[in-house]
Motif scaffolding. Structure first.
Motif, mmCIF file in Angstrom:
data_model
loop_
_atom_site.group_PDB
_atom_site.id
_atom_site.type_symbol
_atom_site.label_atom_id
_atom_site.label_comp_id
_atom_site.label_asym_id
_atom_site.label_seq_id
_atom_site.Cartn_x
_atom_site.Cartn_y
_atom_site.Cartn_z
ATOM 1 N N TYR A 14 0.799 -1.159 -0.094
ATOM 2 C CA TYR A 14 -0.017 0.066 0.053
ATOM 3 C C TYR A 14 0.850 1.252 0.048
ATOM 4 N N GLU A 15 0.745 2.047 -1.196
ATOM 5 C CA GLU A 15 1.536 3.342 -1.212
ATOM 6 C C GLU A 15 1.036 4.421 -0.330
ATOM 7 N N THR A 16 1.506 5.214 0.588
ATOM 8 C CA THR A 16 1.095 6.068 1.359
ATOM 9 C C THR A 16 2.236 7.087 1.866
ATOM 10 N N TYR A 17 1.524 8.532 2.096
ATOM 11 C CA TYR A 17 2.656 9.441 2.422
ATOM 12 C C TYR A 17 2.204 9.887 3.648
ATOM 13 N N VAL A 18 1.478 9.307 4.596
ATOM 14 C CA VAL A 18 1.065 9.821 5.841
ATOM 15 C C VAL A 18 1.788 8.924 6.803
ATOM 16 N N SER A 19 2.353 9.570 7.820
ATOM 17 C CA SER A 19 3.191 8.940 8.821
ATOM 18 C C SER A 19 2.770 9.055 10.162
ATOM 19 N N CYS A 20 3.198 8.277 11.164
ATOM 20 C CA CYS A 20 2.747 8.473 12.473
ATOM 21 C C CYS A 20 3.103 9.445 13.023
ATOM 22 N N VAL A 21 2.430 10.464 13.940
ATOM 23 C CA VAL A 21 3.079 11.544 14.638
ATOM 24 C C VAL A 21 4.123 11.012 15.724
ATOM 25 N N ARG A 22 3.807 9.734 16.278
ATOM 26 C CA ARG A 22 4.865 9.607 17.310
ATOM 27 C C ARG A 22 6.125 8.514 16.745
ATOM 28 N N CYS A 23 5.906 7.774 16.044
ATOM 29 C CA CYS A 23 7.142 6.851 15.540
ATOM 30 C C CYS A 23 7.604 7.187 14.326
ATOM 31 N N GLU A 24 6.897 8.056 13.370
ATOM 32 C CA GLU A 24 7.002 8.607 11.970
ATOM 33 C C GLU A 24 7.035 7.452 11.026
ATOM 34 N N ARG A 25 6.649 6.322 11.167
ATOM 35 C CA ARG A 25 6.548 5.241 10.210
ATOM 36 C C ARG A 25 5.500 5.750 9.527
ATOM 37 N N PHE A 26 5.468 5.324 8.218
ATOM 38 C CA PHE A 26 4.329 5.296 7.381
ATOM 39 C C PHE A 26 3.090 4.435 7.464
ATOM 40 N N ILE A 27 2.114 4.722 7.237
ATOM 41 C CA ILE A 27 0.739 4.009 7.740
ATOM 42 C C ILE A 27 -0.234 4.520 6.731
ATOM 43 N N CYS A 28 -0.986 3.065 6.291
ATOM 44 C CA CYS A 28 -1.989 3.372 5.560
ATOM 45 C C CYS A 28 -3.461 3.852 6.189
ATOM 46 N N PRO A 29 -4.431 3.964 5.506
ATOM 47 C CA PRO A 29 -5.843 4.169 6.098
ATOM 48 C C PRO A 29 -6.058 3.249 7.090
ATOM 49 N N ASP A 30 -6.010 1.893 6.867
ATOM 50 C CA ASP A 30 -6.495 0.903 7.725
ATOM 51 C C ASP A 30 -5.352 0.886 9.324
ATOM 52 N N CYS A 31 -4.372 1.388 9.005
ATOM 53 C CA CYS A 31 -3.604 1.444 10.288
ATOM 54 C C CYS A 31 -3.792 2.942 11.144
ATOM 55 N N MET A 32 -4.275 3.816 10.468
ATOM 56 C CA MET A 32 -4.502 5.070 11.007
ATOM 57 C C MET A 32 -5.435 5.328 12.233
ATOM 58 N N ARG A 33 -4.911 5.936 13.101
ATOM 59 C CA ARG A 33 -5.877 6.130 14.398
ATOM 60 C C ARG A 33 -5.776 7.606 14.763
ATOM 61 N N GLU A 34 -7.094 8.060 14.687
ATOM 62 C CA GLU A 34 -7.030 9.751 15.105
ATOM 63 C C GLU A 34 -6.445 10.046 16.464
ATOM 64 N N ALA A 35 -5.717 10.910 16.527
ATOM 65 C CA ALA A 35 -4.868 11.534 17.397
ATOM 66 C C ALA A 35 -5.107 13.117 17.712
ATOM 67 N N ALA A 36 -4.882 13.661 18.819
ATOM 68 C CA ALA A 36 -5.124 14.993 19.112
ATOM 69 C C ALA A 36 -4.385 15.872 17.750
ATOM 70 N N GLY A 38 -2.876 15.130 14.191
ATOM 71 C CA GLY A 38 -2.697 13.947 13.105
ATOM 72 C C GLY A 38 -3.080 12.733 13.525
ATOM 73 N N HIS A 39 -2.281 11.534 13.151
ATOM 74 C CA HIS A 39 -2.778 10.253 13.075
ATOM 75 C C HIS A 39 -1.304 9.249 13.810
ATOM 76 N N GLN A 40 -2.038 8.369 14.584
ATOM 77 C CA GLN A 40 -0.808 7.658 14.983
ATOM 78 C C GLN A 40 -1.145 6.122 14.719
ATOM 79 N N CYS A 41 -0.118 5.433 14.477
ATOM 80 C CA CYS A 41 -0.219 3.844 14.158
ATOM 81 C C CYS A 41 -0.845 3.090 15.245
ATOM 82 N N VAL A 42 -1.185 1.698 14.976
ATOM 83 C CA VAL A 42 -1.899 0.837 16.000
ATOM 84 C C VAL A 42 -0.947 0.696 17.083
#
Length: 307
Positions: A14-36, A38-42
């Motif tokens: 899955y090609e994506t350009y969104v990263s987790c605001v904590r660990c900065e790894r790239f995440i797809c929509p299925d792995c995104m979790r709303e944060a205060a 941006g988004h965080q990974c699972v």
């Protein structure tokens, strides 16, 4: 020059350009979790949950609004199952009721206990080592048609009244104490009621959850005082229980009621006023000590009856 293609760290296809605001790894929509922001990974969300301490009540129970009162449901279910067992096999009452000391004769009948060897008579009850009766009697009730009020059948009403009280009181107390503390309170109250029956009226055969329910009533009173609630309504509530204990003394076991009330109050005082720094250890130790005292009283009473 083309930019490097970035893919989700959990789903490489899955090609994506969104990263987790904590660990900065790239995440797809299925792995995104709303944060205060941006988004965080699972995995970061799980780690964040582990680092947050769960809120506790003043008694150490977990704060979980809207939680299902599982222990209350289970206790009601056990009482109902016990009642169904009585309907199928009426002998269950004689076998598992709270009986301190009794005799069975050659004809299979039940007789009052007297010390000494009587040919053809067998000792039954706690005195004969049937300690399980101290708890099993609390999960049984008067069979249908049994009369505790003169000519008025009281059997079905016995379990209906007790389960109604358990439903209303149990949910409130379980929410404040948490499941483990609540179960300990219930069982110790039931045990305390049976022990007082054994001490004062060892020849009586007693069934019913009333001793444990009186323990819950005492717990509700102590909890309300500890939380600084308006005690006017609470005092009236407890007064109703005490009046019922006096009124019903002629046809129910007031010993079980009083024993459950005193034991429930003692357990909840330990729960409520244990020091915060070592609350759980003090609460557990208090319950163990109280259980040991009840066991000691049974041993002493047995020794006195057998001489």
């Amino acid at each position: 020059m083309e930019a490097a293609v970035t893919t989700c760290y959990r789903h490489p296809s899955y090609e994506t350009y969104v990263s987790c605001v904590r660990c900065e790894r790239f995440i797809c929509p299925d792995c995104m979790r709303e944060a205060a922001v941006g988004h965080q990974c699972v995995e970061c969300v799980k780690e964040g949950h582990r680092s947050v301490r769960q809120a506790r009540t003043a008694f150490g129970g977990a704060v979980s609004r809207g939680a299902v009162p599982v222990v209350t449901y289970v206790l009601i279910g056990l009482n109902v199952l016990g009642y169904l067992a009585e309907l199928i096999r009426p002998q269950v009452v004689d076998r598992f009721s709270m009986t301190g000391a009794g005799l069975t004769g050659p004809d299979g009948g039940r007789y009052l206990y007297v010390s000494g060897d009587l040919p053809g008579f067998d000792v039954i009850g706690v005195l004969d080592g049937e300690w399980y009766r101290l708890l099993t009697g609390s999960f049984l009730h008067l069979p249908p048609g049994d009369s505790a009020l003169g000519s008025v059948p009281f059997g079905v009403l016995h379990i209906v009244f007790n389960m109604y009280a358990l439903w209303n009181l149990g949910r409130l107390v379980e929410e404040q104490l948490g499941r483990a503390r609540y179960l300990g309170l219930y069982l110790l109250s039931a045990l305390g009621g049976s022990v007082l029956v054994y001490l004062i009226a060892p020849s009586d055969s007693v069934v019913g959850a009333s001793g444990a329910i009186f323990g819950l009533a005492a717990a509700f009173y102590v909890i309300s005082r500890r939380l600084g609630r308006d005690m006017g309504a609470v005092n009236r509530f407890l007064a109703v229980f005490l009046i019922w204990m006096l009124v019903s003394a002629g046809f129910t076991s007031w010993q079980a009621h009083l024993g459950g009330l005193l034991t429930g109050a003692a357990v909840t005082v330990v729960y409520a006023y244990a020091p915060a720094g070592r609350r759980t250890a003090v609460q557990a130790a208090g319950c163990v000590v109280l259980a040991a005292v009840l066991v000691l009283l049974v041993v002493l009473k047995t020794s006195a009856l057998t001489g």
